[in-house]
Design a protein around this motif. Structure first.
Motif, PDB file in Angstrom:
ATOM      1  N   TYR A   1      -4.573   4.973  -9.611  1.00 14.79           N
ATOM      2  CA  TYR A   1      -3.220   4.224  -9.210  1.00 14.79           C
ATOM      3  C   TYR A   1      -3.512   2.935  -8.076  1.00 14.79           C
ATOM      4  O   TYR A   1      -2.423   2.249  -7.981  1.00 14.79           O
ATOM      5  CB  TYR A   1      -2.584   5.413  -8.326  1.00 14.79           C
ATOM      6  CG  TYR A   1      -1.622   6.117  -9.408  1.00 14.79           C
ATOM      7  CD1 TYR A   1      -0.343   5.802  -9.482  1.00 14.79           C
ATOM      8  CD2 TYR A   1      -2.067   7.348  -9.908  1.00 14.79           C
ATOM      9  CE1 TYR A   1       0.630   6.414 -10.237  1.00 14.79           C
ATOM     10  CE2 TYR A   1      -1.287   7.965 -10.683  1.00 14.79           C
ATOM     11  CZ  TYR A   1       0.054   7.548 -10.830  1.00 14.79           C
ATOM     12  OH  TYR A   1       0.881   8.261 -11.604  1.00 14.79           O
ATOM     13  N   LEU A   2      -4.656   3.069  -7.417  1.00 10.34           N
ATOM     14  CA  LEU A   2      -4.865   1.804  -6.667  1.00 10.34           C
ATOM     15  C   LEU A   2      -4.976   0.817  -7.557  1.00 10.34           C
ATOM     16  O   LEU A   2      -4.657  -0.468  -7.049  1.00 10.34           O
ATOM     17  CB  LEU A   2      -6.161   1.996  -5.720  1.00 10.34           C
ATOM     18  CG  LEU A   2      -5.854   2.861  -4.601  1.00 10.34           C
ATOM     19  CD1 LEU A   2      -7.093   3.210  -4.011  1.00 10.34           C
ATOM     20  CD2 LEU A   2      -4.800   1.942  -3.540  1.00 10.34           C
TER      21      LEU A   2
ATOM     22  N   SER B   1       2.706  -2.784  -6.684  1.00  7.33           N
ATOM     23  CA  SER B   1       1.726  -1.875  -6.156  1.00  7.33           C
ATOM     24  C   SER B   1       0.436  -3.175  -5.683  1.00  7.33           C
ATOM     25  O   SER B   1       0.851  -4.483  -5.952  1.00  7.33           O
ATOM     26  CB  SER B   1       0.751  -1.286  -7.297  1.00  7.33           C
ATOM     27  OG  SER B   1       0.404  -2.291  -8.155  1.00  7.33           O
TER      28      SER B   1
ATOM     29  N   GLY C   1       0.836  -1.303  -0.031  1.00  2.02           N
ATOM     30  CA  GLY C   1       0.050   0.127   0.020  1.00  2.02           C
ATOM     31  C   GLY C   1       0.937   1.151   0.043  1.00  2.02           C
ATOM     32  O   GLY C   1       0.526   2.173  -0.716  1.00  2.02           O
TER      33      GLY C   1
ATOM     34  N   LEU D   1      -9.169  -4.121  -1.387  1.00  4.21           N
ATOM     35  CA  LEU D   1      -8.711  -2.895  -2.433  1.00  4.21           C
ATOM     36  C   LEU D   1     -10.027  -2.126  -2.742  1.00  4.21           C
ATOM     37  O   LEU D   1     -10.091  -0.962  -2.806  1.00  4.21           O
ATOM     38  CB  LEU D   1      -8.072  -3.457  -3.251  1.00  4.21           C
ATOM     39  CG  LEU D   1      -7.556  -2.397  -4.508  1.00  4.21           C
ATOM     40  CD1 LEU D   1      -6.709  -1.384  -4.100  1.00  4.21           C
ATOM     41  CD2 LEU D   1      -6.986  -3.189  -5.669  1.00  4.21           C
TER      42      LEU D   1
ATOM     43  N   ALA E   1      -6.422   8.693  -7.586  1.00  2.00           N
ATOM     44  CA  ALA E   1      -6.168   7.669  -6.453  1.00  2.00           C
ATOM     45  C   ALA E   1      -6.730   6.436  -6.864  1.00  2.00           C
ATOM     46  O   ALA E   1      -6.161   5.411  -6.683  1.00  2.00           O
ATOM     47  CB  ALA E   1      -6.979   8.276  -5.431  1.00  2.00           C
ATOM     48  N   LYS E   2      -8.152   6.246  -7.437  1.00  5.46           N
ATOM     49  CA  LYS E   2      -8.664   5.054  -8.177  1.00  5.46           C
ATOM     50  C   LYS E   2      -7.926   4.515  -8.917  1.00  5.46           C
ATOM     51  O   LYS E   2      -7.558   3.271  -9.032  1.00  5.46           O
ATOM     52  CB  LYS E   2      -9.988   5.251  -8.722  1.00  5.46           C
ATOM     53  CG  LYS E   2     -10.952   4.153  -9.011  1.00  5.46           C
ATOM     54  CD  LYS E   2     -12.125   4.637  -9.274  1.00  5.46           C
ATOM     55  CE  LYS E   2     -12.299   5.121 -10.517  1.00  5.46           C
ATOM     56  NZ  LYS E   2     -11.817   4.330 -11.745  1.00  5.46           N
TER      57      LYS E   2
ATOM     58  N   TRP F   1       1.679   6.912  -6.507  1.00  9.78           N
ATOM     59  CA  TRP F   1       0.632   7.961  -6.949  1.00  9.78           C
ATOM     60  C   TRP F   1       1.145   9.377  -6.628  1.00  9.78           C
ATOM     61  O   TRP F   1       0.977  10.306  -7.408  1.00  9.78           O
ATOM     62  CB  TRP F   1      -0.464   7.798  -5.816  1.00  9.78           C
ATOM     63  CG  TRP F   1      -1.580   8.657  -6.031  1.00  9.78           C
ATOM     64  CD1 TRP F   1      -2.366   8.994  -7.103  1.00  9.78           C
ATOM     65  CD2 TRP F   1      -2.010   9.697  -5.163  1.00  9.78           C
ATOM     66  NE1 TRP F   1      -3.106   9.975  -6.937  1.00  9.78           N
ATOM     67  CE2 TRP F   1      -3.038  10.468  -5.586  1.00  9.78           C
ATOM     68  CE3 TRP F   1      -1.685  10.010  -3.798  1.00  9.78           C
ATOM     69  CZ2 TRP F   1      -3.775  11.581  -4.799  1.00  9.78           C
ATOM     70  CZ3 TRP F   1      -2.202  11.156  -3.247  1.00  9.78           C
ATOM     71  CH2 TRP F   1      -3.422  11.921  -3.627  1.00  9.78           C
TER      72      TRP F   1
ATOM     73  N   THR G   1       2.158   1.884  -3.352  1.00  9.65           N
ATOM     74  CA  THR G   1       1.193   2.400  -4.267  1.00  9.65           C
ATOM     75  C   THR G   1       0.987   3.918  -4.181  1.00  9.65           C
ATOM     76  O   THR G   1       0.812   4.625  -4.978  1.00  9.65           O
ATOM     77  CB  THR G   1      -0.206   1.806  -4.092  1.00  9.65           C
ATOM     78  OG1 THR G   1      -0.111   0.265  -4.171  1.00  9.65           O
ATOM     79  CG2 THR G   1      -1.384   2.168  -5.212  1.00  9.65           C
ATOM     80  N   LEU G   2       1.181   4.513  -2.726  1.00  9.76           N
ATOM     81  CA  LEU G   2       0.907   5.585  -2.477  1.00  9.76           C
ATOM     82  C   LEU G   2       2.116   6.643  -2.846  1.00  9.76           C
ATOM     83  O   LEU G   2       1.927   7.623  -3.318  1.00  9.76           O
ATOM     84  CB  LEU G   2       0.966   5.968  -0.830  1.00  9.76           C
ATOM     85  CG  LEU G   2       0.710   7.345  -0.287  1.00  9.76           C
ATOM     86  CD1 LEU G   2      -0.526   8.151  -0.695  1.00  9.76           C
ATOM     87  CD2 LEU G   2       0.704   7.076   1.307  1.00  9.76           C
TER      88      LEU G   2
ATOM     89  N   VAL H   1     -11.267   0.169   0.179  1.00 12.55           N
ATOM     90  CA  VAL H   1     -10.580   1.198   0.206  1.00 12.55           C
ATOM     91  C   VAL H   1     -10.857   2.364  -0.882  1.00 12.55           C
ATOM     92  O   VAL H   1     -10.972   3.460  -0.664  1.00 12.55           O
ATOM     93  CB  VAL H   1      -9.012   0.868   0.042  1.00 12.55           C
ATOM     94  CG1 VAL H   1      -8.144   2.094   0.026  1.00 12.55           C
ATOM     95  CG2 VAL H   1      -8.746   0.112   1.389  1.00 12.55           C
ATOM     96  N   VAL H   2     -10.683   1.684  -2.031  1.00  4.29           N
ATOM     97  CA  VAL H   2     -11.282   2.964  -3.264  1.00  4.29           C
ATOM     98  C   VAL H   2     -12.712   3.462  -3.169  1.00  4.29           C
ATOM     99  O   VAL H   2     -12.821   4.537  -3.150  1.00  4.29           O
ATOM    100  CB  VAL H   2     -11.332   1.849  -4.646  1.00  4.29           C
ATOM    101  CG1 VAL H   2     -11.923   2.792  -5.799  1.00  4.29           C
ATOM    102  CG2 VAL H   2     -10.084   1.546  -5.018  1.00  4.29           C
TER     103      VAL H   2
END
Length: 302
Positions: free
Chosen positions: A233-234, A254, A74, A279, A230-231, A81, A77-78, A282-283
């Motif tokens: 990149y997740l 990721s 995570g 996931l 954000a969506k 992003w 991924t952050l 979270v989205v």
């Protein structure tokens, strides 16, 4: 005797035209989503040629997931992003203000708008392979820098954590800053000209106009871009797999790449189903939170 005109019901034709979309959505999205949620409560994996399960285990997969190193992925991924989104929104904002400012007589605006949007039309995997070729040890970038005498030895961009993360962030910046620019331009053009005229009469400078008028009124567009970015990149997967395969080490792995590798490559079907559900949650939470911030912002602005 006049014949009555027959009324044609066009509504049923509209339903007929959108029916293929709903059929495709049902087969390729809704049913797999329901199955993913269902399997997340089971023990179901492959060990060699042996398949274990599915056996119902309740919340065991989710408890194991919270105790695992998923937070490291995570964090990856952050970081990816932030590297891609921050320069993207800054450059897009500057370009949007330039293209919509009537006082700046920029020639060929339409040409530049088309050029900055073109990278968005290229497939992500093709873009990743292009970057892989350009920035490899024997690629054109290293060759040009060596021939110019800037470097004494080629840089291994794809062999370092900073290099791979920077390239993925730069690649996503190149792909999406044009789309963000178009969205911000639409938002800037939606601001009433009278507001800017009143600011000019009050003697407001360009920086004052931007900080007190343009930037606050663009808050909804910023929020929408943050939600979409954000969506995206997740769920980023294809660029990373084509360029770095999650390496070096796990620095660019990721959450979406982890789900694919462990689920399809490692045979952890149920466990990675739980990861995929997490996931998804979270989205949804990020989207709801950012949209709530947007609503409060709009209420504050009246």
């Amino acid at each position: 005797m006049k014949k009555k005109k027959k009324n044609i019901d066009y509504g049923k034709w509209g339903l007929l035209f959108i029916l293929p979309f709903f059929i495709a959505y049902l087969i390729f999205s809704l049913i797999p989503l329901i199955d993913t949620v269902r399997y997340s409560f089971f023990e179901y994996y492959r060990s060699g040629i042996k398949v274990v399960g599915p056996n119902f285990v309740g919340m065991k997969n989710y408890i194991s997931l919270l105790k695992s190193d998923m937070f490291m992925y995570g964090k990856n991924t952050l970081i990816l992003w932030l590297i891609g989104f921050v320069p993207q929104i800054v450059v897009a904002l500057v370009l949007a203000c330039w293209f919509t400012d009537l006082r700046m007589k920029i020639h060929g605006k339409q040409f530049f708008k088309v050029v900055i949007y073109l990278p968005n039309l290229i497939m992500a995997s093709a873009f990743a392979l292009l970057f892989f070729t350009m920035f490899s040890t024997n690629g054109p970038v290293n060759s040009i820098l060596l021939s110019m005498g800037v470097l004494k030895a080629p840089i291994d961009f794809l062999g370092s954590v900073l290099g791979t993360r920077g390239l993925i962030g730069f690649m996503n910046f190149m792909m999406w800053f044009g789309n963000t620019t178009i969205m911000l331009m639409a938002a800037v053009m939606g601001v009433s000209v009278e507001v800017y005229e009143a600011a000019d009469l009050d003697g407001a400078t360009g920086l004052k106009r931007f900080s007190k008028i343009t930037f606050p009124l663009l808050a909804p567009s910023f929020t929408i871009n943050m939600v979409l970015s954000a969506k995206g990149y997740l769920m980023v997967y294809d660029q990373i797999m084509a360029m770095t395969d999650g390496g070096p080490g796990t620095s660019t792995t990721s959450i979406a790449v982890l789900i694919y590798k462990k689920g399809f490559g490692g045979g952890q079907f149920a466990y990675q189903s739980a990861n995929a559900v997490m996931l998804f949650v979270v989205v949804v939470l990020i989207s709801v939170f950012q949209l709530r911030v947007l609503e409060k912002r709009e209420e504050k602005l009246g």
